[in-house]
Scaffold this active site. Sequence first.
Site, PDB file in Angstrom:
ATOM      1  N   ALA A  22       0.868  -1.178   0.000  1.00 32.23           N
ATOM      2  CA  ALA A  22       0.000   0.000   0.000  1.00 32.23           C
ATOM      3  C   ALA A  22       0.903   1.225   0.000  1.00 32.23           C
ATOM      4  O   ALA A  22       2.057   1.149   0.426  1.00 32.23           O
ATOM      5  CB  ALA A  22      -0.878  -0.007   1.245  1.00 32.23           C
ATOM      6  N   GLU A  78      -0.378  -9.384  -0.539  1.00 30.93           N
ATOM      7  CA  GLU A  78      -1.814  -9.628  -0.303  1.00 30.93           C
ATOM      8  C   GLU A  78      -2.583  -9.673  -1.627  1.00 30.93           C
ATOM      9  O   GLU A  78      -3.502 -10.472  -1.801  1.00 30.93           O
ATOM     10  CB  GLU A  78      -2.376  -8.544   0.634  1.00 30.93           C
ATOM     11  CG  GLU A  78      -1.831  -8.710   2.050  1.00 30.93           C
ATOM     12  CD  GLU A  78      -2.191  -7.547   2.968  1.00 30.93           C
ATOM     13  OE1 GLU A  78      -1.857  -6.396   2.617  1.00 30.93           O
ATOM     14  OE2 GLU A  78      -2.793  -7.789   4.019  1.00 30.93           O
ATOM     15  N   GLU A 101       4.519  -5.214   7.468  1.00 28.88           N
ATOM     16  CA  GLU A 101       3.731  -4.160   8.121  1.00 28.88           C
ATOM     17  C   GLU A 101       4.147  -3.881   9.561  1.00 28.88           C
ATOM     18  O   GLU A 101       4.098  -2.735  10.013  1.00 28.88           O
ATOM     19  CB  GLU A 101       2.233  -4.492   8.072  1.00 28.88           C
ATOM     20  CG  GLU A 101       1.582  -4.256   6.717  1.00 28.88           C
ATOM     21  CD  GLU A 101       1.688  -5.435   5.763  1.00 28.88           C
ATOM     22  OE1 GLU A 101       2.511  -6.351   6.024  1.00 28.88           O
ATOM     23  OE2 GLU A 101       0.964  -5.448   4.758  1.00 28.88           O
TER      24      GLU A 101
END
Length: 261
Positions: free
Chosen positions: A68, A117, A137
């Site tokens: 992300a 993911e 993360e």
Amino acid sequence: MVAISEYVLSEVKNGVLIITINRPDKLNALNKQTIEELHEILVEAENMSDLRAVILTGAGQKAFVAGADIAEFANFSVEQGKQLSSLGHFKIFNFIENYSKPIIAAVNGFALGGGLELAMACHIRVVSDNAKMGLPEVSLGVIPGYGGTQRLAQLVGKGKAFEMVITADMINAQDAYKWGLANYVTTQDELLNKCFEITNKIASKSPTAIKTAIKVINAGYNNSLNGFEVEIEEFGKSFGTADFKEGVGAFLEKRKADFKG
Ligand code: COA
């Protein structure tokens, strides 16, 4: 394709849609716009009846998707964080997992965080030998939020999933293959060819039955459903499809089936 996108390229080749996440200067990190564009292309492609499969890859030689977009969420509140995750699930990750056509991730480099993911939401993963995969993360003080805690454990087992998430370590392509995260490992040059080899097989089979198979396999991972019961139901329904008549008819007549889906 008619969708015009800044960060997502798409092209149809022999009944296969090739989607390329195209932000190479940011290692194809998923910002809001990329997620929107990817969603739009997938929605549009779902209605294209002559499309039999999708290949999803990243632009450049270095990254599939490096996660992300960290810069974009750096100042998010608790509520915004929650929205980021739930919107992502809805628009991309669950959407891909439950897509009616098979989606193959061609992992051509770093697949980190949301990138891994994304690859894990796809039905099949083909990985180039330079790829590095991980869920880093916890290095940023967050946890995977696009299904990583669930799908990694489903693919590699709980023990390895704990190790990867808690240490934030990246693994290489060979380990990904050994652990069941990658279906195949190829050179970067051969990556798309290997994907086409798989999509060629898919293209000769019944699209209706493939769509149903995706639904039923996923049902087994859905706590509110009984996969076996869904299988019984869907198996029965298959007998009422044109593809079933064609597939069985072709077998009995000793000819190649011509499935219309
Ligand atoms: N979000 C936003 N930007 C990212 C990004 C991400 N997830 N991953 C890489 N980028 C950007 C970098 O900020 C850099 O941009 P800049 O040139 O404008 O500074 C560019 O992509 C190239 O990355 P860089 O870090 O310089 O490449 P590298 O080869 O030194 O390192 C990585 C590669 C993948 C190890 C490193 O980029 C990285 O750790 N990325 C973050 C991975 C991550 O934590 N993902 C999970 C997010 S939840």
